[in-house]
Design an enzyme around this catalytic site. Sequence first.
Site, PDB file in Angstrom:
ATOM      1  N   LYS A  51      25.336  40.792 -16.588  1.00  0.00           N
ATOM      2  CA  LYS A  51      25.412  41.919 -15.656  1.00  0.00           C
ATOM      3  C   LYS A  51      26.762  42.616 -15.669  1.00  0.00           C
ATOM      4  O   LYS A  51      26.864  43.804 -15.333  1.00  0.00           O
ATOM      5  CB  LYS A  51      25.107  41.435 -14.243  1.00  0.00           C
ATOM      6  CG  LYS A  51      23.677  41.004 -13.998  1.00  0.00           C
ATOM      7  CD  LYS A  51      22.748  42.190 -13.862  1.00  0.00           C
ATOM      8  CE  LYS A  51      21.372  41.772 -13.364  1.00  0.00           C
ATOM      9  NZ  LYS A  51      20.478  42.939 -13.180  1.00  0.00           N
ATOM     10  N   SER A 297      21.028  34.150 -20.497  1.00  0.00           N
ATOM     11  CA  SER A 297      21.587  35.346 -19.868  1.00  0.00           C
ATOM     12  C   SER A 297      22.547  35.092 -18.724  1.00  0.00           C
ATOM     13  O   SER A 297      23.259  36.013 -18.303  1.00  0.00           O
ATOM     14  CB  SER A 297      20.449  36.251 -19.381  1.00  0.00           C
ATOM     15  OG  SER A 297      19.519  35.517 -18.614  1.00  0.00           O
TER      16      SER A 297
END
Length: 313
Positions: A51, A297
Amino acid sequence: MPEAPVTPDDVRRAAEVIRDGVHRTPTFTSRSLGSGRYLKAELFQRTGSFKARGALNHVRSLTREERDRGVISVSAGNHAQALAWAAGTEGIDALLVMWRTASAAKVDATRAYGASVDLEAADPGEAFARLRELEAETGRVFVHPFDDPVVIAGAGTVGLEILEDVPGVETVVVACGGGGLVSGIAAACVPAGVRVVAVEPEHSNALALGLAAGEPVPVTPETVADALTAPFTGQRPIEICGALGVEVVLVSDEEIREAFRFLYSRAKLAAEPGGATAVAAVLAGRIPGSNVVSVVSGGNVSADIASAILARL
């Protein structure tokens, strides 16, 4: 092939914008997963997840007037931390809307990066409504966690690194919540001839439903992968994934837990459940072929959740 709302050029421009601010994360071979299987260790990114890429790309795109107004967003935790960090590095005030059941560790980390946190909402659905109230009251700039072309392009830089680090890559496997990461990677990789597969928890399958409907479909997520609990997949990710032929695979929570344990014990990667979700599809045998890269991730997991899952090792 129709042109997607985010192009490879957009992703390449994002890479230049954020290059000095984020890590280039490593890609490892994983013989335990099989020959020609790789792990893209994005859990080593700043703030512990991919992110940071999209958040920094958006923050650096703001005008002076927008910077002075400050930013606001909504998140289960990873985008909250990333935007708090990105705004802090650029000297911008940030307010993050989370919800009362969000991970306490992620709430604390968001505050530690210098942002204010609002916890009035009871769940993800209420959090988006609360966001709109605060956005109108404060005049802050909304940085969408996944349905924003600048954020998507930033996330897509993960794909550029995979293309450079794994010559001959055939398939990239990506966990999906709101759809920002998988659509960004698809924008970077599909035009280069690479197949992209999105993996969703079976009880948080907003992308699969959105692709079938051609528009966002509200869901009530129920999954151990708290990073993948967006109450819908964004319109832009749906358009990108639809235009580029992204496939969707569903996995169970137990398969996610098994992937979590695999990454910890065999790959020595302390991922969060959402970060292990792509690997869950590979371990379950749902991703055939060779030269497959699974994106790990994120790694922002609380000690109590991690210990509960690992207790079954």
